[in-house]
Structure formats: structure tokens, C-alpha cells
Design a protein around this motif. Structure first.
Motif: not given
Length: 586
Positions: A448-468
């Protein structure tokens, strides 16, 4: 409608508002996405500026709790919480439920990957909000801002009312009495448990820096204990202990005796999950860590890896030293049986073991207190608890005294009030199921956070977990939610209480539903009947940097003026505006 907005694929209109820092207490940039607003804030811990939902508690640019959490403290906060008394006793129950040495060892490996997946999720969430302490309280608040204040209210009820450390205090007491050789009465056991918990609270309340140092020291002694058991096991395997003639016996046909019972296998996996619980403790103190994300990424991962290696080697030591059948049927803890086989019927050796387990339990008490006090303080800063300043203030000792005293009071009640038996067991079980529900919601909230932040144009954070990793952790939470409903082998009344085995699950769900009913009255019906609206206001608490949201009742006749004078986060837009006395704190 609120739920559909969470997952909607529609592109919302996003507006960026640049404020004038000279005429506003708010941050310079606000992003509007539909009815949500994100404010840009920067903490004093060296982290990058980050965006958070404006309805969340305000960022404290200068932590009133200081910046005393270094890389070593991150390691030992997690280690102290992971290593309680479980590794000294759990291996025997895991072997009993899995049926074989080989499968038992595989379960400890699976547990490590489960915890690793969870750690990656927490790292991603912390990277979104690197200037907020409080772990789950912050992440749930930001993942589910609508319905407004609902998740903070529900999580507050569960976290506050069920925040007690009675189990470990009683375990500690039992080991202390074991050293004396005396069989204590129930009240003697409770008295020592209360004394131990009191001492832990004094440590945590007296001074932040020294309580963290005490946690580090005890954690170091825990590591030495497990290293000693591990090395002893390797010595046994090498054939250097003459009175243990066949140390490899348990490893021949290691998978012999696998149990076909699904209930036993599933319960063994649940026990493994709880054995690694605590890998996320340092996320409760993120705003007290300088450069938090790189520090957490390196050292929380190191702590988990060290614990896994020691857990695995300790199991090898136990299985090399104690015959399988004797290990499965033992009525004492695994480590005690190990020491007895290694050193014989030595009273001194038994006392050393009891002292080390006692110390491990005390370290767990202290680490949990440190983490939980920050979580409760953050809930207080959201404004959803009465007497906001009590939970937020760090006066007079620079420590979260209000949350610590709450923990202390509830633990005293839990130790003194319920008699040993069903009542005590039920309340302890009750504290676990609502937590599992919130962990599942937290796991889903990553997407939910990933989708909302992408929609709002908020930049990438310092860490992103693998989907798996995220999907695996979601499945782990589903497993933990489903498993308590699986009937035990002996039927519906063969659980750890004399009544229906899943009663605590039903009551846990009922508590959350009751929070929903309370929320409807508090946020909808009462304001409608009282002709007022609830708004958030940022308040400074003392002069040490403590800041909080307070929820205020604004008469509908004053609502337009209030909204004009305050931004989305509750800051005054113009400093010259005077405070209105008719706005009453909720």
C-alpha cells in the motif's frame, strides 16, 4: 470507500505546495494526493528529509531521548530480545514435535529465513520514516491514514493494555530459586519476579545512556554463554569427552522418526518463529540512531545472523551430548540436561547454568522495556491516548517515565492478580493473537505504501525489500494467524487451558471489533451530536525537543477559521495567531 482508495489504480491529482518558512511552522513542502497530504520533515539523527502523512505524529527534529544508540547497541537490543530463555528450553519441544534430529535442525534454518524476510520489511519501512521511533506504531499509522486515527486507536488498545512482562519475570524468579535449592511458595516466586522487574524498570528509567550500556553488557554475557555451549558441543563431537563415548549417534539416520502429525509440525514452526522474535527491537529507537538506515541494515542483519549461527551450534551441542530419547523425555530444560551430561551431577555447574539463564531473562526484560517504552511513547505522540503529556514527556530524567510506569503497573497486576493456571495462561495467550493480526496488516501495508508513494511522486527510499521476501513474510503472518485455530491432538479441550483451546483468538478479535465500535462513537457520532469536529494540533512538550499531536474539539462554528489558521499537520500557519481557549483537548 477508504479501502478502495488504498488499492485504487486511478491516478489522483497530486499538488505540491511550497510554503514560506518565515511565516509558517510547517515544512516547506506539502504534497496533496486527493484527501491525503504529505509533509516533508527532517530529524536530527543525520537521516535524509522524508515525507510522511500529515495526520501522523510530528517529527522531533531534536530527539528528547538523545542519540545514544550506536551500532553496538543496535546489535545487543536485538540480541537481548531474541535470546531470552527459549534457546535453553525450546530445542527439546521442537525435537518432540518434529520427531527427528534432521528435521529439527532444518526448522531452525527455516526460522532464520523467516526472520530475515521480516527484517527486510522493517528496513524498508524504516527507510520511509527514518526520523521516527516506535516501530509498528509509526508504520501502521502511515500505512492506514484512513479512517483517520482508527489504526492508532486499535493498536494503542492492544499495545497499552497488553504490555506486560510477567512471564519472563516469573521465569527469572524460578531460576533464582533453583539456585537456592529451595522450593518456593507461589508468593515467594511472585515476590522475586516483582523485585526483578522493579530493578529492570529502575535501570530503564534512571538514565538512557546507562540503561543501554547495561543492555549491551548483559547481551555480551549472553553471547559468551552460547559461545561456550557451542564450543563445548564441538569438543564433544571431536571425541574429547571420555564419558560421552558416541557423540555422533544422534546424527546417524538423522531423519529417523519424522512425525506425520500436521498439528505438531505446525506448532513446532510457530515456536521457531517466536524464538527469533526480537530481530526488530532496534526499530523502536530509530530516531535515537545516527544515520539510522545504514546502521540498521548492517547491524540488525549481523545480530540476526549471529543469533542463528549460535542457535544452530547450540542445538548441535545438545544433540551431540544427550541421547535422543533421553532428550525428548526430559522434564528439565535442554541446557540443564546438557550441562548435567557434560559436567556430571555438579551442583556448582547447575548453579552456573541457572545464573546464566537468569541473567539472560533479565537482559530480555530490560531490552523489551527499552523498546516498548518508545513504542508506547510514540502512540502517545499520536494524540490517541488521554493525558498526552504524561506519555510524551521525558522529564525529569530524560527517559520515557510514563510508558515505563505503565508497563510496570500492568506487569504487577499480571503477576499478583491472576492465580497460576488457566487465568494467567489465557491472558498471556491473549496478548499474542491481536499482535499477529497487526503484523499481518503491517505486511500487507508495505505494498500500500509503495503504491501510494509512487502515485504521489515521492522519491525512492534508501532500502527496498525484495518482492519474494515481502510475500514470504506475508505468508508467515497468515500461517501464524491460521495455526491457533487448528485443534490440538487431544481435541478441543486439550490445549494449554481447560476450556476451549481457541478462546483467546475469539476474544482477541472481539477486542479489535470493540475498538471499531468505540471509534465510530468517538470520531463520528459524538462529534455529530456535540456539533464539533476533531482536529490535530502540534504541541511542544517542555524545552527538550519533545513534540506531539493533541486531538482537539473544534466547534463547527469555528471550524473554517481553525482550518484557515492551521496546515494539514496541525501547525499554525502564522505565528501571530493567538490560541483560542474554546478548543478543548480530547
Amino acid at each position: 470507500m477508504a479501502l478502495s482508495r488504498l488499492f485504487s489504480s486511478e491516478k489522483s491529482t497530486v499538488e505540491v505546495q511550497v510554503g514560506d518558512p518565515d511565516t509558517s511552522d510547517s515544512e516547506a513542502v506539502i504534497i496533496h494526493d486527493g484527501d491525503l497530504a504529505y509533509t516533508r520533515a527532517k530529524g536530527g539523527n543525520g537521516s535524509k528529509p522524508s515525507y510522511q502523512d500529515a495526520g501522523g505524529a510530528p517529527v522531533e527534529s531534536n530527539s528528547p531521548l538523545g542519540y545514544n544508540v550506536g551500532w553496538l547497541t543496535v546489535i545487543f537490543l536485538n540480541i537481548n530480545m531474541m535470546i531470552g530463555t527459549g534457546i535453553f528450553s525450546t530445542p527439546a519441544s521442537i525435537l518432540n514435535r518434529t520427531g527427528s534430529i534432521g528435521l529439527a535442525l532444518i526448522y531452525w534454518v527455516i526460522g532464520f529465513f523467516m526472520a530475515g524476510a521480516g527484517l527486510s520489511v522493517y528496513l524498508e519501512l524504516a527507510s520511509y520514516f527514518p526520523n521516527r521511533s516506535g516501530g509498528e506504531a509509526v508504520y501502521l499509522e502511515q500505512q492506514y491514514p484512513r479512517p483517520k486515527h482508527f489504526l492508532p486507536v486499535a493498536f494503542a488498545v492492544q499495545s497499552v493494555l497488553l504490555s506486560f512482562g510477567s512471564s519472563n519475570a516469573i521465569v527469572l524468579s524460578n531460576y533464582l530459586w533453583a539456585m537456592t535449592g529451595k522450593t518456593p511458595t507461589a508468593w515467594e516466586t511472585k515476590g522475586v519476579g516483582i523485585a526483578a522487574y522493579t530493578l529492570a524498570v529502575i535501570f530503564a528509567a534512571a538514565n538512557n545512556k546507562w540503561s543501554l550500556r547495561a543492555s549491551n553488557f548483559i547481551g555480551f554475557l549472553k553471547l559468551l554463554t552460547l559461545v561456550f555451549i557451542s564450543i563445548s558441543g564441538l569438543v564433544v563431537l571431536g571425541g574429547h569427552i571420555k564419558h560421552i563415548p558416541n557423540p555422533h549417534a544422534n546424527f546417524k539416520n538423522a531423519f529417523e522418526g519424522d512425525t506425520p502429525n500436521g498439528n505438531d509440525l505446525a506448532n513446532a514452526l510457530v515456536s521457531i518463529v517466536y524464538s527469533y522474535a526480537g530481530y526488530n527491537n532496534a526499530f523502536n529507537v530509530v530516531n535515537e540512531i545516527k544515520n539510522p538506515i545504514p546502521t540498521l541494515k548492517r547491524n540488525a542483519s549481523l545480530a540476526l545472523t549471529v543469533v542463528f549461527v549460535l542457535y544452530f551450534l547450540c542445538n548441535i551441542a545438545y544433540f551431540a551430548t544427550v541421547p535422543k530419547n533421553e532428550f525428548k523425555e526430559a522434564k528439565v530444560i535442554a541446557a540443564s540436561l546438557f550441562f548435567t551430561k557434560l559436567f556430571g551431577e555438579s551442583r556448582s555447574a547447575a548453579n552456573v547454568l541457572n545464573f546464566l539463564v537468569l541473567l539472560s531473562a533479565f537482559g530480555n526484560l530490560l531490552a523489551v522495556l527499552i523498546g516498548n517504552s518508545r513504542l508506547i511513547r510514540e502512540i502517545g505522540r499520536q494524540g490517541v491516548l488521554p493525558f498526552t503529556n504524561v506519555w510524551v514527556s521525558t522529564k525529569p530524567l530524560g527517559t520515557p517515565l510514563g510508558p515505563l510506569l505503565l508497563n510496570y503497573s500492568l506487569t504487577l497486576i499480571m503477576i499478583l492478580a491472576p492465580p497460576a493456571g488457566d487465568a494467567f495462561t489465557f491472558v498471556v495467550d491473549l496478548s499474542s493473537y491481536p499482535s499477529s493480526i497487526f503484523y499481518f496488516i503491517l505486511a500487507i501495508g508495505v505494498y500500500i505504501l509503495r503504491r501510494r508513494r509512487a502515485r504521489s511522486g515521492i522519491g525512492r527510499s534508501d532500502f527496498k525489500a525484495w518482492h519474494v521476501s515481502v510475500i514470504f513474510w506475508i505468508l508467515v503472518q497468515v500461517f501464524i494467524l491460521v495455526m491457533p485455530w487448528w485443534p490440538p491432538k487431544g481435541g478441543q479441550y486439550a490445549g494449554d487451558v481447560s476450556f476451549w483451546y481457541a478462546t483467546y483468538c475469539v476474544v482477541g478479535i472481539a477486542i479489535i471489533l470493540a475498538c471499531g465500535i468505540y471509534y465510530i462513537f468517538w470520531m463520528s457520532l459524538l462529534p455529530r451530536w456535540g456539533k464539533y469536529a476533531i482536529r490535530t494540533q502540534v504541541t511542544n512538550v517542555g524545552d527538550d525537543g519533545a513534540r506531539t499531536h493533541t486531538l482537539v474539539k473544534v466547534p463547527l462554528s469555528e471550524l473554517e477559521k481553525w482550518d484557515d489558521e492551521h496546515d494539514d499537520a496541525g501547525n499554525l500557519r502564522r505565528r501571530e495567531v493567538t490560541r483560542h481557549n474554546d478548543f478543548v483537548e480530547v
